[in-house]
Scaffold this active site. Structure first.
Site, PDB file in Angstrom:
ATOM      1  N   CYS A 126       0.851  -1.197   0.000  1.00  0.00           N
ATOM      2  CA  CYS A 126       0.000   0.000   0.000  1.00  0.00           C
ATOM      3  C   CYS A 126       0.877   1.234   0.000  1.00  0.00           C
ATOM      4  O   CYS A 126       1.871   1.299   0.734  1.00  0.00           O
ATOM      5  CB  CYS A 126      -0.904  -0.003   1.233  1.00  0.00           C
ATOM      6  SG  CYS A 126      -1.989   1.441   1.370  1.00  0.00           S
ATOM      7  N   HIS A 168      -9.083  -3.434  -2.513  1.00  0.00           N
ATOM      8  CA  HIS A 168      -8.120  -2.638  -1.745  1.00  0.00           C
ATOM      9  C   HIS A 168      -8.512  -1.163  -1.737  1.00  0.00           C
ATOM     10  O   HIS A 168      -8.537  -0.517  -0.672  1.00  0.00           O
ATOM     11  CB  HIS A 168      -6.729  -2.829  -2.368  1.00  0.00           C
ATOM     12  CG  HIS A 168      -5.633  -2.094  -1.668  1.00  0.00           C
ATOM     13  ND1 HIS A 168      -4.584  -2.718  -1.034  1.00  0.00           N
ATOM     14  CD2 HIS A 168      -5.392  -0.757  -1.520  1.00  0.00           C
ATOM     15  CE1 HIS A 168      -3.766  -1.816  -0.523  1.00  0.00           C
ATOM     16  NE2 HIS A 168      -4.228  -0.607  -0.814  1.00  0.00           N
ATOM     17  N   GLU A 169      -8.835  -0.628  -2.915  1.00  0.00           N
ATOM     18  CA  GLU A 169      -9.148   0.803  -2.995  1.00  0.00           C
ATOM     19  C   GLU A 169     -10.501   1.130  -2.364  1.00  0.00           C
ATOM     20  O   GLU A 169     -10.649   2.158  -1.692  1.00  0.00           O
ATOM     21  CB  GLU A 169      -9.112   1.269  -4.450  1.00  0.00           C
ATOM     22  CG  GLU A 169      -7.755   1.123  -5.126  1.00  0.00           C
ATOM     23  CD  GLU A 169      -6.605   1.724  -4.331  1.00  0.00           C
ATOM     24  OE1 GLU A 169      -6.810   2.739  -3.631  1.00  0.00           O
ATOM     25  OE2 GLU A 169      -5.501   1.158  -4.403  1.00  0.00           O
ATOM     26  N   HIS A 172     -10.196   1.375   1.349  1.00  0.00           N
ATOM     27  CA  HIS A 172      -9.685   2.676   1.807  1.00  0.00           C
ATOM     28  C   HIS A 172     -10.834   3.650   2.068  1.00  0.00           C
ATOM     29  O   HIS A 172     -10.772   4.468   3.000  1.00  0.00           O
ATOM     30  CB  HIS A 172      -8.768   3.295   0.741  1.00  0.00           C
ATOM     31  CG  HIS A 172      -7.329   2.933   0.886  1.00  0.00           C
ATOM     32  ND1 HIS A 172      -6.600   3.188   2.025  1.00  0.00           N
ATOM     33  CD2 HIS A 172      -6.466   2.338   0.017  1.00  0.00           C
ATOM     34  CE1 HIS A 172      -5.359   2.777   1.864  1.00  0.00           C
ATOM     35  NE2 HIS A 172      -5.253   2.250   0.651  1.00  0.00           N
TER      36      HIS A 172
END
Length: 217
Positions: A126, A168-169, A172
């Site tokens: 990351c 993953h994004e 966030h």
């Protein structure tokens, strides 16, 4: 519900970030903005400012370099992320990880849900946790819904490495870092990764570092 004052404050913050020019500073783990979640985008930035912000995210992602970047990673708590992956990897890695090229695209208000029960575990890093990687087991296939930067509906199924990127994004945007989902016994410095764990899959790392990989249904 966001007020006009809230919208003005966010727009002013983005204008200040963009005024410097060039890639935006990436926020590192420990900053509260990475943990508070984000506001759903509903016009806080007008179309011109949104386009400039998206371009700044693209430039910053390329400069880092990375294959995705979420607005909180540059200190902006909006539900916006960008992804792009040219996938310059050997054939063995492409086949093992399902890593295929992804064009540049903008994700606005994205959410995802698993498609099927299969999970895949690979090392992941990351931009907000520089210098480290760890194995994360994620859904092998997900359905992503949301919009693009023009307000057009996105409803698409992603598999393999592209599925990992969108998870993953999107995480966030919910205040979740990859380390929250990682097998912490696998945590490795970039130097250790280069010296020991360059294999296409993490099986050798799992044996040496004594952690389990997910069984397939």
């Amino acid at each position: 519900m966001a007020t006009a004052r809230d919208h003005a404050s966010l727009a002013e913050h983005v204008e200040e970030l963009l005024a410097v020019g060039g890639p935006l500073p990436i926020v590192a783990a420990g900053a509260p903005v990475l943990r508070r979640g984000t506001e759903r985008f509903d016009g806080q930035l007008d179309s011109a400012l949104l386009a400039r912000f998206v371009e700044a995210l693209r430039v910053t992602m390329h400069e880092a370099p990375g294959v995705g970047l979420a607005a909180p990673q540059v200190g902006v708590p909006l539900r916006i992320a960008v992804i792009e992956d040219p996938a310059p990897v050997p054939e063995e890695v492409r086949l093992a990880r399902g890593r295929v090229p992804q064009p540049f695209r903008v994700l606005v208000n994205p959410t995802y849900e698993p498609v099927g029960a299969a999970r895949a575990a690979f090392f992941e890093g990351c931009l907000s946790v520089p210098g480290w990687q760890a194995v994360v087991a994620r859904n092998a296939q997900v359905r992503l819904t949301g919009e693009d930067e023009h307000g057009r509906t996105v409803d698409e199924v992603f598999s393999g490495w592209p599925a990992r990127i969108v998870q993953h994004e999107t995480d966030h945007l919910d205040g979740v870092l990859y380390l929250d989902r990682a097998e912490l016994r696998s945590l490795s410095s970039n130097q250790a990764m280069a010296e020991r764990w360059t294999q296409a899959t993490p099986e050798q790392a799992a044996q040496a570092l004594d952690f389990d990989l997910p069984s397939q249904p």
